[in-house]
Every structure is written in C-alpha cells, then in structure tokens.
Design a protein around this motif. Structure first.
Motif, PDB file in Angstrom:
ATOM      1  N   GLN A 240       0.817  -1.223   0.000  1.00 12.84           N
ATOM      2  CA  GLN A 240       0.000   0.000   0.000  1.00 12.84           C
ATOM      3  C   GLN A 240       0.847   1.267   0.000  1.00 12.84           C
ATOM      4  O   GLN A 240       0.472   2.270  -0.564  1.00 12.84           O
ATOM      5  N   HIS A 241       2.018   1.216   0.652  1.00  9.95           N
ATOM      6  CA  HIS A 241       2.669   2.531   0.823  1.00  9.95           C
ATOM      7  C   HIS A 241       3.314   2.987  -0.472  1.00  9.95           C
ATOM      8  O   HIS A 241       3.721   4.122  -0.612  1.00  9.95           O
ATOM      9  N   ASP A 242       3.405   2.089  -1.469  1.00 12.32           N
ATOM     10  CA  ASP A 242       3.971   2.540  -2.756  1.00 12.32           C
ATOM     11  C   ASP A 242       2.931   2.573  -3.858  1.00 12.32           C
ATOM     12  O   ASP A 242       3.131   3.210  -4.884  1.00 12.32           O
ATOM     13  N   THR A 243       1.834   1.821  -3.650  1.00  8.22           N
ATOM     14  CA  THR A 243       0.884   1.611  -4.745  1.00  8.22           C
ATOM     15  C   THR A 243      -0.530   1.963  -4.305  1.00  8.22           C
ATOM     16  O   THR A 243      -0.884   1.764  -3.146  1.00  8.22           O
ATOM     17  N   PHE A 244      -1.301   2.545  -5.229  1.00  8.86           N
ATOM     18  CA  PHE A 244      -2.718   2.845  -4.967  1.00  8.86           C
ATOM     19  C   PHE A 244      -3.555   1.674  -5.462  1.00  8.86           C
ATOM     20  O   PHE A 244      -3.631   1.428  -6.675  1.00  8.86           O
ATOM     21  N   PHE A 245      -4.119   0.905  -4.534  1.00  9.87           N
ATOM     22  CA  PHE A 245      -5.001  -0.196  -4.922  1.00  9.87           C
ATOM     23  C   PHE A 245      -6.444   0.308  -4.948  1.00  9.87           C
ATOM     24  O   PHE A 245      -6.790   1.256  -4.247  1.00  9.87           O
ATOM     25  N   LEU A 246      -7.272  -0.329  -5.790  1.00 10.06           N
ATOM     26  CA  LEU A 246      -8.666   0.102  -5.921  1.00 10.06           C
ATOM     27  C   LEU A 246      -9.582  -0.709  -5.019  1.00 10.06           C
ATOM     28  O   LEU A 246      -9.384  -1.907  -4.837  1.00 10.06           O
ATOM     29  N   LYS A 247     -10.585  -0.015  -4.479  1.00  3.23           N
ATOM     30  CA  LYS A 247     -11.617  -0.732  -3.712  1.00  3.23           C
ATOM     31  C   LYS A 247     -12.675  -1.303  -4.657  1.00  3.23           C
ATOM     32  O   LYS A 247     -13.156  -2.402  -4.486  1.00  3.23           O
ATOM     33  N   ASP A 248     -13.052  -0.488  -5.650  1.00  6.58           N
ATOM     34  CA  ASP A 248     -14.126  -0.949  -6.542  1.00  6.58           C
ATOM     35  C   ASP A 248     -13.911  -0.355  -7.937  1.00  6.58           C
ATOM     36  O   ASP A 248     -13.883   0.858  -8.074  1.00  6.58           O
ATOM     37  N   PRO A 249     -13.619  -1.184  -8.940  1.00  8.83           N
ATOM     38  CA  PRO A 249     -13.592  -2.653  -8.879  1.00  8.83           C
ATOM     39  C   PRO A 249     -12.267  -3.135  -8.306  1.00  8.83           C
ATOM     40  O   PRO A 249     -11.210  -2.716  -8.782  1.00  8.83           O
ATOM     41  N   ALA A 250     -12.330  -3.954  -7.295  1.00 12.92           N
ATOM     42  CA  ALA A 250     -11.113  -4.387  -6.581  1.00 12.92           C
ATOM     43  C   ALA A 250     -10.340  -5.411  -7.390  1.00 12.92           C
ATOM     44  O   ALA A 250      -9.130  -5.510  -7.277  1.00 12.92           O
ATOM     45  N   GLU A 251     -11.062  -6.178  -8.209  1.00  9.00           N
ATOM     46  CA  GLU A 251     -10.367  -7.282  -8.900  1.00  9.00           C
ATOM     47  C   GLU A 251     -10.571  -7.243 -10.405  1.00  9.00           C
ATOM     48  O   GLU A 251     -11.626  -6.871 -10.897  1.00  9.00           O
ATOM     49  N   ALA A 252      -9.515  -7.652 -11.102  1.00  8.71           N
ATOM     50  CA  ALA A 252      -9.602  -7.870 -12.554  1.00  8.71           C
ATOM     51  C   ALA A 252      -9.852  -9.360 -12.752  1.00  8.71           C
ATOM     52  O   ALA A 252      -9.327 -10.197 -11.998  1.00  8.71           O
ATOM     53  N   ALA A 286      -2.718 -11.357  -7.876  1.00  8.08           N
ATOM     54  CA  ALA A 286      -2.515 -10.856  -9.253  1.00  8.08           C
ATOM     55  C   ALA A 286      -3.772 -10.168  -9.776  1.00  8.08           C
ATOM     56  O   ALA A 286      -3.708  -9.313 -10.659  1.00  8.08           O
ATOM     57  N   GLN A 287      -4.918 -10.531  -9.171  1.00  6.14           N
ATOM     58  CA  GLN A 287      -6.176  -9.945  -9.651  1.00  6.14           C
ATOM     59  C   GLN A 287      -6.415  -8.542  -9.093  1.00  6.14           C
ATOM     60  O   GLN A 287      -7.272  -7.818  -9.610  1.00  6.14           O
ATOM     61  N   LYS A 288      -5.666  -8.166  -8.061  1.00  5.22           N
ATOM     62  CA  LYS A 288      -5.938  -6.858  -7.414  1.00  5.22           C
ATOM     63  C   LYS A 288      -5.774  -5.719  -8.412  1.00  5.22           C
ATOM     64  O   LYS A 288      -4.709  -5.605  -9.062  1.00  5.22           O
ATOM     65  N   ASN A 289      -6.784  -4.880  -8.502  1.00  4.06           N
ATOM     66  CA  ASN A 289      -6.682  -3.696  -9.374  1.00  4.06           C
ATOM     67  C   ASN A 289      -5.931  -2.572  -8.674  1.00  4.06           C
ATOM     68  O   ASN A 289      -6.035  -2.398  -7.453  1.00  4.06           O
ATOM     69  N   LEU A 290      -5.202  -1.809  -9.471  1.00  2.83           N
ATOM     70  CA  LEU A 290      -4.416  -0.680  -8.929  1.00  2.83           C
ATOM     71  C   LEU A 290      -4.351   0.418  -9.981  1.00  2.83           C
ATOM     72  O   LEU A 290      -4.803   0.235 -11.116  1.00  2.83           O
TER      73      LEU A 290
END
Ligand code: FB9
Length: 464
Positions: A240-252, A286-290
């Motif tokens: 998290q401290h280097d990358t912005f992950f998405l809540k929605d849509p959280a996964e690809a 690997a599915q986490k969206n960012l």
C-alpha cells in the motif's frame, strides 16, 4: 468615433479658436479623461486632412497614491499631532501646540494643477518622500487641416445588401479601411508545457521508427503491472505505501489463463533456466486492481500481443502517459507523473545496443556525454541508471533508467528463444521543469498552477 460628441466639440473649439488646441487642456476644460479626447483626435485623423495633430511630450507632476492620501488626510506628522488626546500630553513631551501641515498644502497645490507654484527644491523633497512623481504625457497639438469642416457626416462602416439593392450606398460616406490596424487577437486554447514537451518526445520516437503503445487504462491489474514483469508478490513496491489499490472494482477477472499459468509456474517453481522465487504465487494477489505504477505494464501487454504474432517480427514501441505512486510528496514529486518509455524487441539485442539507442535518443534531446551506472530493477537484468552532465546546473543529473527485460518475463509470454528486449524510461516532468525553469512541481501541475504561465509558455525545442 469621428461623428461622436467629443469630436464635434473639438471641431467647434477649433472653428472658434485662433490656431490650435492642446488635447490635455481641452480634456481638462471639458472635464473629460484625456484618453477620450485622444480617441476623438485619432478618429478625426482617420478621415484624412480634417485636422492636423502633432504628438507632443508634456512633463507633468502627479501625486503618487501615497501623495493622494496625504493630500486628502494630511501628512503623517500632522496626523500624529491630530491623533494626540484632547487633553494633550505634558508640555515637556511636546514642544509644539499647533502645526501647519505644509506638506498637505503643497500636495493640494499640485492636485489643483498649480505645481508650478512650488519651487524645484520643494518638488524634489516631495519626490524624495515618494509623494510626487514627474510623468511624461503624450498630448496632441490639434489644428485645422486642409480639409477642415465642422460638418462631419456619419460614416458607414458596413456595406449592407440593402444599401446595394437600394443604391443608397451612393449617398453615404464610408469610413476608410485602416489597413495598419491590428486584428483582435483570437482567444484560442493554450497547450500546457507538459503537452508541448510530450509532443517533442513523441516526435523523437516517431522519427526513430517507434510505434506508440496503447496506454488508455490508468487502472491496471497487479498481474500486468507486476506479475507479468516477474516482480514477486511480496516485493515492497507492491504494498500500500507505494501503490494505490482500488476498492471498486477491486479485482480484474479477464486474463489469458494459459499465460497466467506459465507466469505462476515461473514465479513459484522457476523455469526457462531460472530457479524462480520459490513462493506460493496466488491468483488473488494478481487480480488486485491498482493505478498503474509505471507504463511498463503497457509494455508488458504490448510484448505479450507481439508474442502471439507468428512468426515473430522485431518491434519498437514507446509510451508517454500518467503513472501513479503513493510517494512522499515534495517540491519535485507528486503522487503521479508522466512516464516516458522506449522498448525494442529483436533477436540478439545486447547492453551495447541499449547504450547505443540511449545515446541516439538523448542526443535528440540535446543531452550528450552520457554515463551509465549499474542499477537494479526487478524486471530487467542488467539494469543501468543513465546520467548526463548538465552544463546549466553544473552537475551530473540522472536522466533515466534502463535495462534488458529478464527471460523470466519474456519467455512465458511466448517470445522465441534468442529474442531480447531492451527498454528505458524517464519522466516528462523533470525535463519540462528544467526546460521551462520551474523549480516546484506545483507550479507546473495541480490546482495552484498560474494559468498565465500556461498561456505565456513558449514553444518547446528539446534539442536546444
Ligand atoms: O526523468 C528523469 N530525469 C530527467 C530526464 C530528462 C531530463 O532532461 C533535461 C532537459 C535536460 C532531466 C532529468 N528521471 C527519471 C531521473 C530522476 O529525475 C529521478 O529522480 C526521478 N525519476 C522518476 C521515477 O521516480 C519515482 C524519473 C522517473 C522515472 C524513473 C525510471 C523510469 C521512468 C521514469 C524507468 C524505467 C524503465 C527501466 C527499465 C525498463 C523500462 C523502464
């Protein structure tokens, strides 16, 4: 307008006068702004020889804003005196029991147009106190022209269809074209300096035979942003401290699963001559969206697409687009920037080819005398930081990063054995800030940008 009231007044004054008149004096007499009289003079001049107008420079004393305030409210010393309490102060503290505000009186003389009543010494004293300034006024000495007349008929400025069809154009006077008048500057759009520099970089890549990659997805899966680049799932850049992950849509969810299987195996067990990272690779990770942290994710997609084309053919790709990192913000870093990336895929490419193409690329930027320093990237081996000696800044400046993509990245894509891919990257903001002499990134991008800087920013020439 030549047939306006001020022009008519001026002509009547000339008619009744005995020679000529001064535009400033006429303005004062009529209680008008001097510019209004100057406008009437210019409009009469456009009629030809109705008047003669000789431009003159007139020196005049004017009160400064502080002088106007002093003339209105009194000098500072007088105001101090008047501010004393009505019961006054002990005599010992005050040696005057009244004060004559000569400063205010002199300024009021100037205000009434009687500066000539002051001595030069008095005027200079007021000038030294910044209460008075000497201005040069451009005035006109106006006299009758060879075609003088007080009967200035209204001049038409438009030839209408009705005039032509009725023939009334024959009976009216048209205002002469003023071919030397400047057109109204059309208000157009203004390109932001970043976009001007982007165009220059794009031009350089295109003339080097590169094709622009698709980069129209700010949102990317961790798979294409990290896993496809053989960047392990426990790598610090992935948290998290280097990358912005998405809540929605959280996964690809849409992946080429045969390729994903090869990536999984390469990470967890190795393969293609590599021992891998020997960890339990997870699809969920690997599915986490960012928000993509680099345009190298787009390079991975482009190289995968290239690998599906049989037979393989060499390619040169580039990208210039926004990337997002959860950075510590400072004067030169925001949580996003534009990454520039070049990629060349062919059989037998080596570090020498990479150095050569970097020299060619940066020379087109006017950056010569490169130095290469060994570096580390998770997805390239070997890697090099690129430095150039900046004459202006008198120091070595890091101008980019580069490397050879690892086989563990290329082979699972399906690229043939023997094909190697060299690549390099830099930012768009750094060269733009240097080129436009901007020290703080917030002067270049963000809600505090001075739009006038955008309007005024000159064309960008990178090679100068
Ligand atoms: O742009 C950078 N510096 C630079 C570039 C041009 C320039 O021109 C001047 C007019 C003469 C001046 C300076 N840098 C890269 C170097 C530094 O500014 C660095 O401090 C900041 N870097 C950014 C990332 O920082 C979080 C610049 C950005 C950067 C760094 C690496 C890459 C891309 C952008 C990359 C890569 C890469 C490597 C291997 C394979 C594929 C891509």
């Amino acid at each position: 307008m030549a047939d306006g009231p001020v022009a008519q007044l001026l002509l009547q004054r000339l008619e009744g006068g005995d020679g000529g008149l001064d535009s400033l004096e006429l303005a004062s007499t009529l209680g008008l702004e001097h510019q209004a009289v100057v406008g009437a003079v210019k409009s009469l001049q456009a009629l030809g020889e109705v008047i003669e107008a000789e431009l003159r420079s007139t020196q005049r004393w004017e009160l400064t804003p502080e002088g106007q305030e002093t003339a209105q409210f009194g000098s500072h010393e007088a105001r101090v005196f008047h501010s004393l309490p009505p019961e006054g102060l002990m005599q010992s503290e005050l040696m005057v029991d009244s004060v004559e505000d000569l400063v205010q009186a002199k300024l009021q003389l100037v205000q009434d147009g009687e500066a000539e009543h002051l001595s030069e010494k008095e005027r200079n004293e007021l000038k030294k106190r910044k209460l008075l300034s000497e201005v040069t006024l451009k005035t006109y000495w106006v006299s009758k022209g060879s075609a003088f007349s007080t009967n200035i008929s209204k001049q038409e400025t438009e030839l209408s269809p009705e005039m032509i069809s009725s023939g009334s154009w024959r009976d009216v006077k048209f205002k002469a074209y003023n071919f030397s008048s400047k057109g109204v500057l059309p208000e157009g759009g203004h390109l932001h300096p970043l976009m001007k520099v982007r165009t220059q970089f794009r031009q350089i890549f295109l003339e080097m035979g590169f094709t622009e990659m698709l980069t129209d997805n700010f949102i990317e899966s961790s798979f294409w942003n990290f896993d496809a680049l053989f960047q392990p799932q426990q790598h610090p850049a992935r948290d998290q401290h280097d990358t912005f992950f998405l809540k929605d849509p959280a996964e690809a969810l849409d992946f080429p699963m045969d390729y994903v299987e090869r990536v999984k195996r390469t990470h967890s067990q190795g393969g293609y001559g590599s021992q891998g990272y020997k960890y339990d690779w997870k699809l969920e990770e690997a599915q986490k969206n960012l928000l993509r942290t680099h345009t190298t994710a787009a390079s991975a997609r482009a190289l995968y697409r290239l690998a599906q084309q049989k037979p393989f053919s060499p390619a040169k790709y580039f990208s210039i687009d926004r990337v997002f990192r959860n950075e510590t913000l400072d004067a030169t870093h925001l949580a996003e920037f534009h990454q520039i990336e070049g990629v060349v895929a062919d059989y037998g490419l080596t570090l020498g080819h990479l150095m050569g193409i970097l020299k060619e690329f940066f020379t087109k930027l006017g950056i010569t005398h490169l130095r290469f320093k060994p570096a580390y990237n998770p997805y390239t081996e070997p890697s090099m930081e690129v430095f150039s000696y900046h004459q202006g800044l008198k120091k070595w400046v890091e101008v980019g990063n580069s490397g050879v993509f690892r086989p563990e990245m290329l082979l699972p894509m399906g690229l043939p054995e023997g094909v190697s891919v060299i690549a390099w990257g830099l930012s768009l903001e750094r060269p733009t800030m240097i080129k436009y002499g901007i020290n703080n990134i917030r002067e270049l991008v963000g809600h505090r940008v001075n739009l006038q800087m955008v309007y005024d920013s000159p064309l960008c020439r990178l090679d100068t």
